[in-house]
Design a protein around this motif. Structure first.
Motif, PDB file in Angstrom:
ATOM      1  N   UNK A   1     -10.493   2.119  -1.899  1.00 20.50           N
ATOM      2  CA  UNK A   1     -10.007   0.825  -0.670  1.00 20.50           C
ATOM      3  C   UNK A   1     -10.484   0.701   0.052  1.00 20.50           C
ATOM      4  N   UNK A   2     -11.016   0.329   1.403  1.00 21.08           N
ATOM      5  CA  UNK A   2     -10.917   0.161   2.565  1.00 21.08           C
ATOM      6  C   UNK A   2     -10.499  -0.438   3.173  1.00 21.08           C
ATOM      7  N   UNK A   3      -9.708  -1.390   4.863  1.00 26.47           N
ATOM      8  CA  UNK A   3      -8.966  -2.007   5.024  1.00 26.47           C
ATOM      9  C   UNK A   3     -10.051  -2.826   5.919  1.00 26.47           C
ATOM     10  N   UNK A   4     -10.445  -4.054   5.981  1.00 27.20           N
ATOM     11  CA  UNK A   4     -11.429  -4.671   7.213  1.00 27.20           C
ATOM     12  C   UNK A   4     -10.439  -4.741   8.380  1.00 27.20           C
ATOM     13  N   UNK A   5     -11.625  -5.028   9.467  1.00 26.63           N
ATOM     14  CA  UNK A   5     -10.482  -5.667  10.790  1.00 26.63           C
ATOM     15  C   UNK A   5      -9.783  -7.264  10.373  1.00 26.63           C
TER      16      UNK A   5
ATOM     17  N   UNK B   1      -7.163  -7.590   5.742  1.00 30.61           N
ATOM     18  CA  UNK B   1      -7.650  -7.724   3.977  1.00 30.61           C
ATOM     19  C   UNK B   1      -8.603  -6.134   3.352  1.00 30.61           C
ATOM     20  N   UNK B   2      -7.837  -6.239   2.220  1.00 30.78           N
ATOM     21  CA  UNK B   2      -8.580  -4.594   1.136  1.00 30.78           C
ATOM     22  C   UNK B   2      -9.685  -4.953   0.141  1.00 30.78           C
ATOM     23  N   UNK B   3     -10.776  -4.090   0.647  1.00 27.64           N
ATOM     24  CA  UNK B   3     -11.767  -4.575  -0.080  1.00 27.64           C
ATOM     25  C   UNK B   3     -12.450  -2.998  -1.034  1.00 27.64           C
ATOM     26  N   UNK B   4     -12.504  -3.472  -2.138  1.00 25.67           N
ATOM     27  CA  UNK B   4     -12.540  -2.169  -3.548  1.00 25.67           C
ATOM     28  C   UNK B   4     -13.920  -1.538  -2.965  1.00 25.67           C
ATOM     29  N   UNK B   5     -13.537   0.156  -3.000  1.00 24.95           N
ATOM     30  CA  UNK B   5     -14.462   1.085  -2.861  1.00 24.95           C
ATOM     31  C   UNK B   5     -15.968   0.847  -3.465  1.00 24.95           C
ATOM     32  N   UNK B   6     -16.020   1.010  -4.937  1.00 26.76           N
ATOM     33  CA  UNK B   6     -16.922   0.783  -5.455  1.00 26.76           C
ATOM     34  C   UNK B   6     -16.832  -1.461  -5.912  1.00 26.76           C
TER      35      UNK B   6
END
Length: 294
Positions: free
Chosen positions: A6-10, A13-18
């Motif tokens: 996952x990555x964190x948006x500005x 929020x957490x966005x799943x990588x795939x």
């Protein structure tokens, strides 16, 4: 560094990588693909008004039985809707049968008329202002806004006047279209990159590439897994493999850790032969500021 999940948006929020991509998925297949993917571990689904499948995506989400709060859902503003962003947002929410979007993107910085001709009376910067207004006024409906198919040139025009820095820039990314200038620029601005067409194209020559197959054998995975994993191993990047076939949907979710040396091998593929899977015929591509891959 291990591949990210996952990555964190500005926005925080957490966005799943795939995520599951749905571009070009045929009517009658999208609903099943979304349902199957969500039932089998996916938490991220990407669609667009231009794909004409938001209804089916919404049906697939409902059929999966996965709660809406567990899903990261992205859709995009269509080119002919630049002057009517508020109406377009409501249409997408209704078709997707959802009270909110996790991410809403400007699909292209290219306002168009209803018959898909360039609308020179409207500046896409005004479209972004409308999207900002909706995001700021209705955080219950739009959790984050971003862009798609933006080169560095477009981002450099946007950021000095933006009240809201795009959370994401979704672009075509694969070893024959690495767009490293855009990747590095977005990383420097805290903008997450989402890679679409990570395999290159349907029946992509990348799947037969010697380097890709060598790495696939070394990691005991399919060549597609290497191409998808590349972007999970690049900081601040997510990726959207697309399939409507159950076995491939499952396989595409397998991510492997790649070494820096392996990543560099992949970036050296087709160093003199770049291509795009998405090269829209409505453009005058170069005149709009969309360079060839580099």
């Amino acid at each position: 560094m291990p591949a990210s999940t996952s990555v964190k948006l500005n926005t925080g929020a957490i966005m799943p990588t795939v995520g599951l991509g749905t571009w070009k998925s045929q009517p009658g297949q999208v609903e099943h693909a979304v349902e199957f993917a969500l039932k089998n571990g996916y938490k991220h689904v990407d669609t667009a008004a231009a794909y004409s499948n938001e209804n089916e995506v919404g049906q697939g989400i409902k059929a999966s039985g996965v709660s809406r709060e567990q899903i990261f859902l992205t859709t995009k503003l269509n080119n002919p809707d630049h002057k009517n962003a508020a109406k377009a947002l409501e249409s997408s929410l209704q078709k997707l049968n959802t009270p909110y979007l996790d991410l809403w993107l400007m699909h292209w910085p290219a306002p168009m008329t209803s018959d898909f001709k360039a609308d020179k009376s409207h500046d896409w910067l005004d479209t972004w202002k409308s999207m900002e207004d909706l995001f700021l006024a209705h955080p219950d409906k739009v959790k984050a806004i971003g862009v798609s198919n933006f080169s560095v040139e477009f981002l450099e025009r946007l950021l000095p006047v933006a009240r809201v820095v795009p959370a994401v820039n979704q672009i075509e990314l694969h070893p024959s279209c690495p767009q490293q200038d855009v990747v590095k620029y977005c990383q420097s601005k805290g903008i997450v990159l989402t890679a679409y067409s990570p395999l290159g194209s349907d029946n992509s020559p990348l799947l037969k590439n010697e380097v890709v197959n060598k790495l696939a054998a070394a990691h005991n995975v399919q060549p597609a897994n290497i191409l998808v994993s590349l972007w999970a191993n690049v900081s601040g990047t997510t990726v959207l493999p697309k399939s409507v076939t159950n076995s491939r949907i499952l396989s595409n979710s397998t991510i492997v850790d790649l070494s820096d040396a392996e990543i560099q091998e992949l970036f050296k593929i087709d160093g003199t032969h770049h291509f795009r899977a998405c090269h829209p015929g409505w453009t005058g591509w170069g005149s709009l500021g969309f360079p060839d891959c580099n």
